[in-house]
Enzyme design. Sequence first.
Site, PDB file in Angstrom:
ATOM      1  N   ASP A  82       5.386   2.205  -1.053  1.00 24.67           N
ATOM      2  CA  ASP A  82       4.633   1.217  -0.285  1.00 24.67           C
ATOM      3  C   ASP A  82       5.506   0.362   0.629  1.00 24.67           C
ATOM      4  O   ASP A  82       5.021  -0.161   1.631  1.00 24.67           O
ATOM      5  CB  ASP A  82       3.879   0.285  -1.252  1.00 24.67           C
ATOM      6  CG  ASP A  82       2.842   1.009  -2.076  1.00 24.67           C
ATOM      7  OD1 ASP A  82       2.537   2.173  -1.759  1.00 24.67           O
ATOM      8  OD2 ASP A  82       2.335   0.406  -3.052  1.00 24.67           O
ATOM      9  N   CYS A 137      -6.373  10.963  -0.322  1.00 26.36           N
ATOM     10  CA  CYS A 137      -7.295   9.947  -0.813  1.00 26.36           C
ATOM     11  C   CYS A 137      -8.554  10.625  -1.338  1.00 26.36           C
ATOM     12  O   CYS A 137      -9.377  11.080  -0.542  1.00 26.36           O
ATOM     13  CB  CYS A 137      -7.670   8.989   0.317  1.00 26.36           C
ATOM     14  SG  CYS A 137      -8.877   7.751  -0.168  1.00 26.36           S
ATOM     15  N   CYS A 191      -3.315   2.247  -0.666  1.00 26.50           N
ATOM     16  CA  CYS A 191      -4.585   2.923  -0.924  1.00 26.50           C
ATOM     17  C   CYS A 191      -5.710   2.315  -0.085  1.00 26.50           C
ATOM     18  O   CYS A 191      -6.596   1.643  -0.602  1.00 26.50           O
ATOM     19  CB  CYS A 191      -4.970   2.899  -2.401  1.00 26.50           C
ATOM     20  SG  CYS A 191      -6.369   3.977  -2.757  1.00 26.50           S
ATOM     21  N   GLN A 250      -1.753   3.080 -10.766  1.00 24.40           N
ATOM     22  CA  GLN A 250      -2.597   2.334  -9.827  1.00 24.40           C
ATOM     23  C   GLN A 250      -3.738   3.153  -9.216  1.00 24.40           C
ATOM     24  O   GLN A 250      -4.799   2.590  -8.922  1.00 24.40           O
ATOM     25  CB  GLN A 250      -1.726   1.708  -8.729  1.00 24.40           C
ATOM     26  CG  GLN A 250      -0.786   0.649  -9.276  1.00 24.40           C
ATOM     27  CD  GLN A 250       0.006  -0.054  -8.187  1.00 24.40           C
ATOM     28  OE1 GLN A 250      -0.538  -0.542  -7.213  1.00 24.40           O
ATOM     29  NE2 GLN A 250       1.317  -0.102  -8.358  1.00 24.40           N
TER      30      GLN A 250
END
Lengths: 447, 123
Positions: A348, A391, A207, A85
């Site tokens: 998540d 990130c 994200c 992902q």
Amino acid sequence: MTAPVTPSRGASTRRQWLKAAGAAAAGAGALAATVPARAAAIKTSARIVIAGSGLGGLAVASRLSELLDGATITLVDAKREHHYQPGFTLVATGVWPVDKVRDSNAGYLPDGVQWVQEMVAGFDPAGNVVVTAGGRRIAYDYLVVATGLHLDYAQIAGMDVAAIGTNGLASVYASPQAAAVTWGALDAFRAKGGHAVMTLPAGPLKCAGAPLKMTFMVADRLKQAGTLSASKIDFHTGLPTDTVFGVKVVNDAVLGRWKALGVHTHYLSKLVAVDIGARRATFATPEGERSTVDYDFLHVVPPMRAPDVVKQSDLAWKDGPFAPGGWLEVDKATLQHRRYPNVFGIGDINGTPRGKTAATVKKSAPVVAGNLAALIAGRPMTETFDGYTSCPLIVREGSAMLIEFDYEGRLTPSLPMIEPLQESYLAWLMKVRMLKPAYVAVLKGHV
Amino acid sequence: MYEIWLMANIVWEMALGVWPLVAAAALLWVGLLVLAWRRRAAAAGPAWTPALVAGALIAAVAFVAVPALTRSSLSELSYWVDWLSLAAIAAAAGAAAFAFAWPLVRLWHSFRSPHPTSVSQGA
């Protein structure tokens, strides 16, 4: 005229070769010194069920299969395809082909781990049972919840995931295919330019940098095509004024760059409806005031919540900020369930303050596996998670910022000499070439 | 230590992704080294200097080409860490080129040697 080779030269060459071999051995020894030490496997007959075969589920399965000897480890998930992902934004912006984010779960299943290829339909934590969609009841002694989250496109009236890629409709999150057709929509849009509408809902997101990366890349693709000056980019977020990211210094850096790019921000403005055929999006304020805008390109970021199977179970938070989304009630440091001590959560699904990224799993999988193994062995749990998240925030094709932070929003660069807010080729290189191999190493439980 | 371990794993996984190529290159390199070793008696010309020149050339080419090959450009390198990283990548490419060039140069010299019988000295 060439000189004859003498024995001494031969001996010298032999010495050089032996020196080279010695240097190689020394290098290998130095590398071996970095290999994490592993304790002897714990002998146990414990039954462990891992619900979910994403990065978190497979990483924990890999680690537990190394840490435990004799345990029955069962992975429950119907999904056979594995998606990388973190690469979706690269696919959706034309940097990667879609096949780079598709893989097979079977290839990463550790030896000795059983795989029940069904979706989890229910959790009975009081009875220590997981129920599958096929009605199978799987008893466990320990449970790891790694189901991931639910993309709640249904909260946006008129939204049709199957229509992504048509009529300027884009969304990077839904699937590899959605990411691929999002690039098709962006590629068509940039040729002529026009009105791009980017969105970001309030609430926990996986994200959370992806909507920002998409905005940067839309601007960059328009600039490359020479159509940026003839275009307008509006960014609508459900977050409060001057907020697009949860870490203030990063937030301010992003807003500064957007100002320079001409991106217009709209706060407390949540996407609530879309008319795909008419290319019209409707936004609402918290007070319920609605406004409609026409667009040529719309990037939809859906609200996110726990899957129903967790949300409707006793494993979900019952009160507090994570209760509305039905997130898993875990202690943010140990990642152990707060009411069911034989249950852990990873990825998540966790109702923790920050962190729904692959980097979060990279740092939390050792915590979950280590604490679970300690619990099985009757030892105190010593592993704690600080909320680490990373990130690589792409700012344009060829450059990114490598941002790492913890639960408190403190920047925590892995390499102290790297300035997190500095645009960098190295951060870009890591994103496009190095982070996927790192991800695979996490899947295998190596890092 | 963790970062070194992580980087080692990244390199390992990258190599696994192209392992047939890596294996073929390693076999070729070992073969070249063995051949160069066996014919060392006949190799009378200098090998280090041409191999170093080849390595330096490849390093220079890599320094210029790698950003473009990774969908970026030299103009994106505005930070000392970027330059250092690119220099390290270029140096690695140059070292690999040197490693292949050295036995190749030795072999080239040996085949050009006017004393083919001296080959047996190495046996």
